[in-house]
Design an enzyme around this catalytic site. Structure first.
Site, short mmCIF file in Angstrom:
data_model
loop_
_atom_site.label_atom_id
_atom_site.label_comp_id
_atom_site.label_asym_id
_atom_site.label_seq_id
_atom_site.Cartn_x
_atom_site.Cartn_y
_atom_site.Cartn_z
N HIS A 115 0.84 -1.21 0.00
CA HIS A 115 0.00 0.00 0.00
C HIS A 115 0.87 1.26 0.00
CE1 HIS A 115 -3.32 2.71 1.13
NE2 HIS A 115 -2.43 3.26 1.94
N GLU A 116 1.92 1.27 0.82
CA GLU A 116 2.80 2.43 0.84
C GLU A 116 3.54 2.58 -0.49
OE1 GLU A 116 2.34 4.52 3.05
OE2 GLU A 116 1.14 3.20 4.33
N HIS A 162 3.15 9.14 -6.58
CA HIS A 162 4.07 10.28 -6.63
C HIS A 162 4.88 10.27 -7.93
CE1 HIS A 162 7.63 12.62 -4.69
NE2 HIS A 162 6.79 13.45 -5.30
N HIS A 204 1.56 4.61 -2.82
CA HIS A 204 1.74 6.06 -2.72
C HIS A 204 3.00 6.51 -3.47
CE1 HIS A 204 -1.59 6.74 -0.11
NE2 HIS A 204 -1.10 6.01 0.89
#
Length: 232
Positions: A100-101, A108, A104
């Site tokens: 999940h991270e 980006h 991100h």
């Protein structure tokens, strides 16, 4: 004037209960699926590294941070921070959170607009949440024609913090969708494991929904208290 109990406190209590329930659910769900070792045997950090490389991202540093479920991606220094319960764990839950991270980080790298908007809102939202109540209280205490103007400025400031919570929702949901796709495409988790991971990420997403709901309820309370005709 507003120092004692009033019926609008029930909105604050509802928001607090919603947040407590969501927090408890994500912890119990994470703990439940932390008992399942991933098919690949990869740790959260290893899974994150594979996902980032597969996405063509080579400038993000993975590091371990203290705490439990303190995982985050910091776009300002391009660090993917994994908590102690995720970084070196080989469980389905740990791999899912790490992925999940990575979602991100991929957002980006790809210039995902909602993430850029949320990042731009951070200083504004912090400023608004810090000054909203002082401004509102000043407006409530002064007794002239400027009173409602000052109160409305405070309400607008608090609304910026609420907006941040709302913008966070699509960012988090999208990161989870990206995570599940990458975990499947890279063969890190099997079909059944992906189902478990989806439950972990779904429970985590509810915490953001709960925070947004609590913020909206708090804004509604402020409007009910101060947004209409001034009270004595």
């Amino acid at each position: 004037m507003y120092y004692y109990w009033d019926p609008t406190y029930i909105l604050v209590l509802i928001g607090a209960v919603i947040c407590l329930i969501a927090s408890a659910r994500v912890k119990t769900t994470f703990n439940k699926y932390s008992k399942y070792r991933s098919m690949s045997g990869m740790t959260g950090a290893q899974a994150a590294e594979r996902i980032l490389r597969a996405a063509g991202i080579n400038d993000v540093r993975i590091r371990q941070v203290s705490g439990s479920l303190t995982d985050n991606y910091n776009p300002s220094d391009k660090t993917l921070n994994l908590s102690e319960s995720v970084c070196n764990a080989t469980t389905v839950a740990a791999v899912g959170v790490a992925a999940h991270e990575c979602g991100h980080a991929i957002q980006h790298a790809r210039g995902y607009a909602p993430l850029a908007f949320r990042s731009a809102l951070v200083p504004v939202a912090n400023f608004g949440s810090m000054l909203a109540w002082p401004v509102i209280l000043v407006g409530a205490l002064i007794n002239n024609q400027m009173s409602m103007t000052v109160i409305n400025i405070g309400i607008v400031l608090f609304s910026l913090a609420v907006l941040f919570q709302l913008v966070t929702l699509p960012v988090e949901f999208n990161a989870s969708r990206r995570a599940l796709v990458m975990l499947r495409d890279q063969g890190i988790l099997g079909d059944q494991e992906l189902g478990y991971t989806k439950k972990v990420l779904g429970a985590a997403a509810l915490t953001y929904v709960a925070s947004a709901a609590a913020a909206i309820l708090q804004l509604l309370r402020i409007i009910l208290l101060f947004g209409g005709k001034r009270r004595d």
